[in-house]
Design a protein around this motif. Structure first.
Motif, PDB file in Angstrom:
ATOM      1  N   LEU A 271     -22.975 -18.569   6.602  1.00  0.00           N
ATOM      2  CA  LEU A 271     -21.564 -18.279   6.404  1.00  0.00           C
ATOM      3  C   LEU A 271     -21.000 -19.119   5.263  1.00  0.00           C
ATOM      4  O   LEU A 271     -21.298 -20.306   5.135  1.00  0.00           O
ATOM      5  CB  LEU A 271     -20.795 -18.562   7.694  1.00  0.00           C
ATOM      6  N   LYS A 272     -20.168 -18.489   4.447  1.00  0.00           N
ATOM      7  CA  LYS A 272     -19.541 -19.177   3.327  1.00  0.00           C
ATOM      8  C   LYS A 272     -18.181 -19.694   3.778  1.00  0.00           C
ATOM      9  O   LYS A 272     -17.174 -18.981   3.734  1.00  0.00           O
ATOM     10  CB  LYS A 272     -19.411 -18.235   2.130  1.00  0.00           C
ATOM     11  N   GLY A 316     -17.650 -20.543  22.463  1.00  0.00           N
ATOM     12  CA  GLY A 316     -17.246 -19.314  23.126  1.00  0.00           C
ATOM     13  C   GLY A 316     -15.787 -19.276  23.531  1.00  0.00           C
ATOM     14  O   GLY A 316     -15.264 -18.213  23.880  1.00  0.00           O
ATOM     15  N   GLU A 317     -15.102 -20.434  23.494  1.00  0.00           N
ATOM     16  CA  GLU A 317     -13.704 -20.503  23.911  1.00  0.00           C
ATOM     17  C   GLU A 317     -12.752 -20.734  22.745  1.00  0.00           C
ATOM     18  O   GLU A 317     -11.525 -20.761  22.937  1.00  0.00           O
ATOM     19  CB  GLU A 317     -13.527 -21.633  24.930  1.00  0.00           C
ATOM     20  N   VAL A 318     -13.282 -20.902  21.540  1.00  0.00           N
ATOM     21  CA  VAL A 318     -12.446 -21.301  20.408  1.00  0.00           C
ATOM     22  C   VAL A 318     -11.334 -20.302  20.120  1.00  0.00           C
ATOM     23  O   VAL A 318     -10.163 -20.679  19.952  1.00  0.00           O
ATOM     24  CB  VAL A 318     -13.324 -21.525  19.154  1.00  0.00           C
ATOM     25  N   THR A 319     -11.674 -19.029  20.073  1.00  0.00           N
ATOM     26  CA  THR A 319     -10.644 -18.046  19.697  1.00  0.00           C
ATOM     27  C   THR A 319      -9.569 -17.901  20.770  1.00  0.00           C
ATOM     28  O   THR A 319      -8.388 -17.753  20.452  1.00  0.00           O
ATOM     29  CB  THR A 319     -11.274 -16.683  19.396  1.00  0.00           C
ATOM     30  N   VAL A 320      -9.956 -17.968  22.042  1.00  0.00           N
ATOM     31  CA  VAL A 320      -8.956 -17.798  23.105  1.00  0.00           C
ATOM     32  C   VAL A 320      -8.103 -19.050  23.272  1.00  0.00           C
ATOM     33  O   VAL A 320      -7.009 -18.990  23.839  1.00  0.00           O
ATOM     34  CB  VAL A 320      -9.617 -17.423  24.453  1.00  0.00           C
ATOM     35  N   VAL A 345     -15.482 -21.968  12.361  1.00  0.00           N
ATOM     36  CA  VAL A 345     -14.587 -21.991  11.205  1.00  0.00           C
ATOM     37  C   VAL A 345     -14.315 -20.571  10.720  1.00  0.00           C
ATOM     38  O   VAL A 345     -13.158 -20.212  10.426  1.00  0.00           O
ATOM     39  CB  VAL A 345     -15.173 -22.863  10.076  1.00  0.00           C
ATOM     40  N   ALA A 346     -15.359 -19.743  10.644  1.00  0.00           N
ATOM     41  CA  ALA A 346     -15.170 -18.359  10.208  1.00  0.00           C
ATOM     42  C   ALA A 346     -14.248 -17.610  11.169  1.00  0.00           C
ATOM     43  O   ALA A 346     -13.384 -16.825  10.735  1.00  0.00           O
ATOM     44  CB  ALA A 346     -16.525 -17.655  10.119  1.00  0.00           C
ATOM     45  N   ALA A 347     -14.412 -17.844  12.472  1.00  0.00           N
ATOM     46  CA  ALA A 347     -13.557 -17.179  13.462  1.00  0.00           C
ATOM     47  C   ALA A 347     -12.111 -17.641  13.327  1.00  0.00           C
ATOM     48  O   ALA A 347     -11.169 -16.838  13.451  1.00  0.00           O
ATOM     49  CB  ALA A 347     -14.079 -17.457  14.862  1.00  0.00           C
ATOM     50  N   ALA A 350     -10.445 -16.078  10.382  1.00  0.00           N
ATOM     51  CA  ALA A 350     -10.046 -14.701  10.679  1.00  0.00           C
ATOM     52  C   ALA A 350      -8.733 -14.652  11.450  1.00  0.00           C
ATOM     53  O   ALA A 350      -8.032 -13.634  11.426  1.00  0.00           O
ATOM     54  CB  ALA A 350     -11.150 -14.005  11.482  1.00  0.00           C
ATOM     55  N   LEU A 351      -8.403 -15.755  12.127  1.00  0.00           N
ATOM     56  CA  LEU A 351      -7.138 -15.833  12.866  1.00  0.00           C
ATOM     57  C   LEU A 351      -6.013 -16.411  12.011  1.00  0.00           C
ATOM     58  O   LEU A 351      -4.908 -16.639  12.512  1.00  0.00           O
ATOM     59  CB  LEU A 351      -7.325 -16.697  14.117  1.00  0.00           C
ATOM     60  N   GLY A 352      -6.308 -16.672  10.735  1.00  0.00           N
ATOM     61  CA  GLY A 352      -5.278 -17.146   9.824  1.00  0.00           C
ATOM     62  C   GLY A 352      -5.251 -18.640   9.583  1.00  0.00           C
ATOM     63  O   GLY A 352      -4.384 -19.146   8.866  1.00  0.00           O
ATOM     64  N   PHE A 353      -6.205 -19.375  10.153  1.00  0.00           N
ATOM     65  CA  PHE A 353      -6.270 -20.809   9.900  1.00  0.00           C
ATOM     66  C   PHE A 353      -6.772 -21.040   8.472  1.00  0.00           C
ATOM     67  O   PHE A 353      -7.809 -20.506   8.079  1.00  0.00           O
ATOM     68  CB  PHE A 353      -7.221 -21.490  10.887  1.00  0.00           C
ATOM     69  N   THR A 354      -6.048 -21.839   7.715  1.00  0.00           N
ATOM     70  CA  THR A 354      -6.460 -22.166   6.342  1.00  0.00           C
ATOM     71  C   THR A 354      -6.936 -23.608   6.221  1.00  0.00           C
ATOM     72  O   THR A 354      -7.330 -24.043   5.142  1.00  0.00           O
ATOM     73  CB  THR A 354      -5.289 -21.940   5.369  1.00  0.00           C
ATOM     74  N   ASN A 355      -6.882 -24.330   7.323  1.00  0.00           N
ATOM     75  CA  ASN A 355      -7.182 -25.766   7.301  1.00  0.00           C
ATOM     76  C   ASN A 355      -8.502 -26.115   7.972  1.00  0.00           C
ATOM     77  O   ASN A 355      -8.841 -27.287   8.105  1.00  0.00           O
ATOM     78  CB  ASN A 355      -6.060 -26.535   7.994  1.00  0.00           C
ATOM     79  N   ALA A 356      -9.277 -25.114   8.415  1.00  0.00           N
ATOM     80  CA  ALA A 356     -10.522 -25.379   9.141  1.00  0.00           C
ATOM     81  C   ALA A 356     -11.669 -25.654   8.171  1.00  0.00           C
ATOM     82  O   ALA A 356     -11.877 -24.905   7.208  1.00  0.00           O
ATOM     83  CB  ALA A 356     -10.872 -24.204  10.043  1.00  0.00           C
TER      84      ALA A 356
END
Length: 377
Positions: A271-272, A316-320, A345-347, A350-356
């Protein structure tokens, strides 16, 4: 047929004393060429016992260096070998076991680009790896070159051994497993662990199967899969059948040359994502940089070792649970070695985080390069 010197006759005296084995079988071993893919937990006993038994030429493929976590099961190596290329250390050990051995080493990964070239010169191919892309590749190459493939796998307390050889009437690996498991469903030994003695047991059985194939003694596990449960010391043998529709060894094969095996096994390209090294992260922490350190490993891993101040949220819980994470300051994400944290970080992106930001090398690199007091597991 290769002649045996006086020194070899003395070395293999216990073989020669077996009526069903004798000098002819020993000559066949000396004339044999065996390729072992991997110099790890399985490759160690495989190559050591084949060298001791008198196999004339062994090819060994591996691109890794010796790490301390290897020493619990990879008996080719010792404490003094830490940091050495595995093939360099293996050469010293194997030639120390039997100076009559011809050892050919390949300091590279076994890939679709080089597999046919490497395997073409050998009589038997032994798979000593722990990943699915290489299993399918070694199987396919063995089918195309008409070489028996001695298969072994290990995880935690259980292992399997079999011989795949369509040219000898047996099925191939794809007949047993037409499709690989979903990525992440079956952990590697590094992720799931393995009892140290298990690869010794399974690897020795693989060496035994190779010897039987070479010499013609006994009944190799052609069309059979032996499953070993070490906790109950139970051995179960399953019968395997050829699949007439197998894409490699079937009546109308559709795979006739190497493919993208990582893609076939669902392994995505790296992943980039934005990254930071453990040394850079340490420097920022030393300066008191305001940040959030997210650990995406599992709770049992966190209990073994963790970086002070980190917050555990398994992958497995990061997005929720993304609502628990800040968006207004650097969000550094780590796991054991950097793979799971890159997915996190990629997930988050995708949720709009720009600081990960992914911490490359994970807590393993942190232990190696920053704080040796953090346990390495």
């Amino acid at each position: 047929m290769s002649d045996l010197s006086n020194a070899e006759l003395q070395r293999y005296a216990r073989h020669l004393a077996i009526p069903e084995f004798g000098i002819e079988a020993q000559r066949k071993l000396k004339a044999a060429r065996v390729l072992c893919i991997g110099a790890g937990g399985l490759g160690s006993p495989i190559t050591m016992y084949l060298a001791a038994a008198g196999v004339g030429k062994i090819g060994l493929v591996d691109a890794d260096v010796v790490e301390i976590s290897n020493l619990q099961r990879q008996v080719l190596f010792g404490q003094d070998d830490l940091g050495r290329p595995k093939l360099e250390a293996a050469r010293d050990r194997l030639l120390g076991i039997n100076p009559h051995l011809e050892l050919q080493t390949y300091a590279e990964r076994f890939t679709a680009a080089n597999a046919m070239r490497i395997a073409a010169d050998y009589d038997v191919i032994i798979d000593g790896t722990d990943n699915f892309p290489t299993r399918y590749l070694s199987n396919d190459v063995s089918v195309w070159l008409k070489k028996p493939n001695v298969y072994g796998s290990i995880l935690r307390f259980e292992g399997q051994v079999g011989v795949f050889a369509p040219h000898l009437g047996a099925p191939c690996y794809r007949c047993m497993s037409p499709q690989p498991p979903a990525p992440g469903l079956v952990p590697s030994c590094a992720e799931g662990g393995v009892l140290g003695v298990l690869p010794g047991l399974i690897g020795t059985m693989q060496a035994l199967e190779a010897i039987k194939l070479i010499t013609g003694i006994g009944q190799p596990l052609l069309g059979k899969l032996l499953h070993v449960d070490t906790l109950g010391l139970r051995f179960r043998t399953f019968t395997l059948r050829r699949d007439s529709e197998c894409p490699v060894c079937g009546e109308n094969p559709t795979i006739t040359e190497p493919i993208d095996y990582e893609g076939f096994c669902g392994i995505q390209p790296e992943l980039k994502v934005k990254t930071i090294s453990v040394r850079e992260l340490h420097a920022l922490r030393e300066k008191g940089d305001n940040h959030f350190l997210l650990d995406v490993r599992e709770p049992d891993e966190y209990a073994k070792a963790h970086i002070e101040g980190s917050v555990l949220i398994p992958l497995g819980e990061v997005t929720v649970r993304a609502g628990e994470l800040p968006r207004d300051k650097p969000l550094y994400v780590h796991c054991k070695m950097g793979g799971r944290s890159a997915k996190a970080v990629a997930a988050l992106e995708a949720l709009g985080f720009t600081n990960a930001v992914n911490v490359t090398g994970g807590i393993t690199a942190w232990s190696d390069e920053v704080d040796a007091g953090v346990a390495r597991y």
